[in-house]
Design a protein around this motif. Structure first.
Motif, PDB file in Angstrom:
ATOM      1  N   PHE A  79      -0.931   4.982   1.203  1.00 42.89           N
ATOM      2  CA  PHE A  79       0.344   4.728   2.001  1.00 42.89           C
ATOM      3  C   PHE A  79      -0.308   3.803   3.320  1.00 42.89           C
ATOM      4  N   PRO A  80      -1.012   2.745   2.835  1.00 38.02           N
ATOM      5  CA  PRO A  80      -1.330   1.941   4.182  1.00 38.02           C
ATOM      6  C   PRO A  80      -0.451   1.583   5.244  1.00 38.02           C
ATOM      7  N   PHE A  81      -0.666   1.689   6.395  1.00 38.07           N
ATOM      8  CA  PHE A  81      -0.033   1.429   7.705  1.00 38.07           C
ATOM      9  C   PHE A  81      -0.755   1.221   8.864  1.00 38.07           C
ATOM     10  N   ALA A  91       8.933   4.542   7.262  1.00 37.57           N
ATOM     11  CA  ALA A  91       9.416   4.676   5.579  1.00 37.57           C
ATOM     12  C   ALA A  91       7.883   5.031   5.161  1.00 37.57           C
ATOM     13  N   VAL A  92       6.834   4.364   5.455  1.00 41.97           N
ATOM     14  CA  VAL A  92       5.488   4.668   4.719  1.00 41.97           C
ATOM     15  C   VAL A  92       5.077   5.925   5.338  1.00 41.97           C
ATOM     16  N   ALA A  96       4.142   9.117   3.223  1.00 43.22           N
ATOM     17  CA  ALA A  96       2.735   9.767   3.191  1.00 43.22           C
ATOM     18  C   ALA A  96       2.762  11.292   3.496  1.00 43.22           C
ATOM     19  N   VAL A  97       3.874  11.693   4.436  1.00 47.37           N
ATOM     20  CA  VAL A  97       3.923  13.048   4.749  1.00 47.37           C
ATOM     21  C   VAL A  97       4.244  13.933   3.738  1.00 47.37           C
ATOM     22  N   ALA A 103       1.689  17.879  -2.446  1.00 48.02           N
ATOM     23  CA  ALA A 103       0.282  18.102  -3.001  1.00 48.02           C
ATOM     24  C   ALA A 103       0.019  19.528  -2.447  1.00 48.02           C
ATOM     25  N   TYR A 104      -0.224  19.766  -1.421  1.00 47.44           N
ATOM     26  CA  TYR A 104      -0.607  21.252  -0.586  1.00 47.44           C
ATOM     27  C   TYR A 104       0.297  22.210  -1.133  1.00 47.44           C
TER      28      TYR A 104
END
Length: 121
Positions: A79-81, A91-92, A96-97, A103-104
């Motif tokens: 999620f590059p920013f 939005a990115v 990512a969050v 996943a967590y």
């Protein structure tokens, strides 16, 4: 090596002392809470810590693909920013969050990394 987006939007360039501290910090994998970690751009030191902490998912927030992760067979989500408030890409960031939380919550050991393990992560 600095991320191409590192430091954009800052009024002044960091001092040599700040850069030296950041260079050290980026090689450390820090556990924020059990199973959730942050670090800087993965190098050989970080790669060993990834193995030691049994990290199963990596959330990458940089524009560069970390070459040392290719052979680890770990799920890597990118999620590059930019490291700047000037071009905040909400939005990115939200994606990512959400990916990190998903996943967590599913029991993965998650590493979130940016260039230095400070601002974006």
């Amino acid at each position: 090596m600095r991320d191409p987006d590192w430091g954009q939007g800052y009024a002044e360039s960091p001092s040599d002392e700040q850069v030296a501290i950041w260079e050290h910090i980026k090689t450390v994998v820090s556990e924020i809470t059990p199973g959730l970690f942050v670090s800087g751009f993965p190098d050989s030191e970080v790669r060993e810590q990834i193995k030691r902490h049994s990290i199963t998912t990596i959330i990458s927030l940089t524009h560069k693909e970390p070459p040392l992760l290719e052979n680890l067979k770990i799920k890597t989500l990118r999620f590059p920013f930019s490291d700047s408030v000037l071009g905040l890409e909400t939005a990115v960031i939200t994606q990512a969050v959400n990916a990190t939380l998903d996943a967590y919550a599913s029991g993965e050991h998650v590493l979130v990394h940016c260039a230095y393990g400070l601002n974006r992560s």
